[in-house]
Design a protein around this motif. Structure first.
Motif, PDB file in Angstrom:
ATOM      1  N   SER A  39      -0.800  43.755   7.085  1.00  0.00           N
ATOM      2  CA  SER A  39      -0.370  42.379   6.860  1.00  0.00           C
ATOM      3  C   SER A  39      -1.121  41.805   5.668  1.00  0.00           C
ATOM      4  O   SER A  39      -2.328  41.631   5.721  1.00  0.00           O
ATOM      5  N   ASN A  40      -0.392  41.517   4.611  1.00  0.00           N
ATOM      6  CA  ASN A  40      -1.026  40.853   3.475  1.00  0.00           C
ATOM      7  C   ASN A  40      -0.730  39.357   3.504  1.00  0.00           C
ATOM      8  O   ASN A  40      -1.152  38.629   2.625  1.00  0.00           O
ATOM      9  N   THR A  41       0.007  38.918   4.534  1.00  0.00           N
ATOM     10  CA  THR A  41       0.339  37.502   4.681  1.00  0.00           C
ATOM     11  C   THR A  41      -0.527  36.814   5.723  1.00  0.00           C
ATOM     12  O   THR A  41      -0.485  35.603   5.848  1.00  0.00           O
ATOM     13  N   GLY A  42      -1.293  37.591   6.484  1.00  0.00           N
ATOM     14  CA  GLY A  42      -2.098  37.022   7.557  1.00  0.00           C
ATOM     15  C   GLY A  42      -1.321  36.838   8.843  1.00  0.00           C
ATOM     16  O   GLY A  42      -1.838  36.308   9.818  1.00  0.00           O
ATOM     17  N   ILE A  43      -0.071  37.285   8.865  1.00  0.00           N
ATOM     18  CA  ILE A  43       0.780  37.118  10.039  1.00  0.00           C
ATOM     19  C   ILE A  43       0.922  38.465  10.747  1.00  0.00           C
ATOM     20  O   ILE A  43       1.308  39.454  10.134  1.00  0.00           O
ATOM     21  N   ILE A  44       0.581  38.476  12.034  1.00  0.00           N
ATOM     22  CA  ILE A  44       0.751  39.689  12.822  1.00  0.00           C
ATOM     23  C   ILE A  44       1.594  39.376  14.057  1.00  0.00           C
ATOM     24  O   ILE A  44       1.619  38.242  14.532  1.00  0.00           O
ATOM     25  N   VAL A  73      -0.757  30.343  16.578  1.00  0.00           N
ATOM     26  CA  VAL A  73       0.564  30.855  16.926  1.00  0.00           C
ATOM     27  C   VAL A  73       1.605  30.145  16.069  1.00  0.00           C
ATOM     28  O   VAL A  73       1.569  28.919  15.906  1.00  0.00           O
ATOM     29  N   VAL A  74       2.505  30.928  15.478  1.00  0.00           N
ATOM     30  CA  VAL A  74       3.616  30.374  14.701  1.00  0.00           C
ATOM     31  C   VAL A  74       4.912  31.016  15.174  1.00  0.00           C
ATOM     32  O   VAL A  74       4.922  32.100  15.730  1.00  0.00           O
ATOM     33  N   ASN A  82      10.713  36.445   4.739  1.00  0.00           N
ATOM     34  CA  ASN A  82      10.110  37.534   3.964  1.00  0.00           C
ATOM     35  C   ASN A  82       8.587  37.578   4.132  1.00  0.00           C
ATOM     36  O   ASN A  82       7.937  38.458   3.594  1.00  0.00           O
ATOM     37  N   MET A  83       8.019  36.642   4.894  1.00  0.00           N
ATOM     38  CA  MET A  83       6.597  36.679   5.205  1.00  0.00           C
ATOM     39  C   MET A  83       6.326  37.392   6.522  1.00  0.00           C
ATOM     40  O   MET A  83       5.178  37.621   6.888  1.00  0.00           O
ATOM     41  N   ALA A  84       7.376  37.757   7.254  1.00  0.00           N
ATOM     42  CA  ALA A  84       7.207  38.435   8.542  1.00  0.00           C
ATOM     43  C   ALA A  84       6.571  39.807   8.331  1.00  0.00           C
ATOM     44  O   ALA A  84       6.690  40.388   7.259  1.00  0.00           O
ATOM     45  N   PRO A  85       5.912  40.318   9.355  1.00  0.00           N
ATOM     46  CA  PRO A  85       5.299  41.645   9.225  1.00  0.00           C
ATOM     47  C   PRO A  85       6.320  42.701   8.846  1.00  0.00           C
ATOM     48  O   PRO A  85       7.472  42.653   9.272  1.00  0.00           O
ATOM     49  N   GLU A  86       5.894  43.666   8.036  1.00  0.00           N
ATOM     50  CA  GLU A  86       6.776  44.730   7.544  1.00  0.00           C
ATOM     51  C   GLU A  86       7.448  45.487   8.674  1.00  0.00           C
ATOM     52  O   GLU A  86       6.833  45.779   9.691  1.00  0.00           O
ATOM     53  N   LEU A  96       4.313  35.069  16.833  1.00  0.00           N
ATOM     54  CA  LEU A  96       3.527  35.580  15.720  1.00  0.00           C
ATOM     55  C   LEU A  96       2.189  34.858  15.698  1.00  0.00           C
ATOM     56  O   LEU A  96       2.077  33.717  16.151  1.00  0.00           O
ATOM     57  N   LEU A  97       1.191  35.537  15.179  1.00  0.00           N
ATOM     58  CA  LEU A  97      -0.123  34.945  15.064  1.00  0.00           C
ATOM     59  C   LEU A  97      -0.504  34.939  13.593  1.00  0.00           C
ATOM     60  O   LEU A  97      -0.462  35.972  12.931  1.00  0.00           O
ATOM     61  N   PHE A  98      -0.842  33.767  13.084  1.00  0.00           N
ATOM     62  CA  PHE A  98      -1.297  33.640  11.698  1.00  0.00           C
ATOM     63  C   PHE A  98      -2.814  33.621  11.717  1.00  0.00           C
ATOM     64  O   PHE A  98      -3.439  32.781  12.372  1.00  0.00           O
ATOM     65  N   ILE A  99      -3.407  34.563  10.994  1.00  0.00           N
ATOM     66  CA  ILE A  99      -4.868  34.668  10.907  1.00  0.00           C
ATOM     67  C   ILE A  99      -5.258  34.424   9.458  1.00  0.00           C
ATOM     68  O   ILE A  99      -5.134  35.325   8.611  1.00  0.00           O
ATOM     69  N   PRO A 100      -5.669  33.206   9.128  1.00  0.00           N
ATOM     70  CA  PRO A 100      -5.962  32.861   7.736  1.00  0.00           C
ATOM     71  C   PRO A 100      -6.965  33.776   7.052  1.00  0.00           C
ATOM     72  O   PRO A 100      -6.846  34.052   5.860  1.00  0.00           O
TER      73      PRO A 100
END
Length: 103
Positions: A39-44, A73-74, A82-86, A96-100
């Motif tokens: 994750s390069n967006t911080g979203i898992i 949580v998002v 396009n920010m979702a995990p690959e 989804l969990l956003f980890i800054p």
């Protein structure tokens, strides 16, 4: 996260879980605790949480991370798709969990 208000967890060794979570998320790649989250967006996704911490309930880990302000949580509808995990689709993502700190 679970909306069932009848579910609860008693965490007896929060330091142990916090160490495990921090080790998996923030360890140097040379450490045995390191887990590549892709994750390069911080979203898992919850699926990644389930596979990374199979010995724990994914909702418990998610709420633990939110409680200790490691993540937020998002919902997929709140973010650009396009920010979702690959390799994931909206049907298999779940919460989804956003980890800054991963950005």
């Amino acid at each position: 996260p679970s909306e069932d208000r009848h579910s609860s967890w008693v965490v007896l060794h929060k330091e142990s879980i916090l160490k495990r979570v921090n080790g998996a998320l923030f360890a140097d790649p040379s450490f045995k605790e390191y887990v590549r989250l892709a994750s390069n967006t911080g979203i898992i996704s919850t699926a990644i949480i389930k596979s990374t911490f199979p010995e724990y309930d994914a909702d418990m880990i998610t709420q633990f991370m939110v409680h200790f302000e490691i993540g937020q949580v998002v919902d997929l509808s709140q973010i650009n798709t396009n920010m979702a995990p690959e390799g994931s689709t909206s049907s298999d993502l779940g919460p989804l969990l956003f980890i800054p700190a991963l950005v």
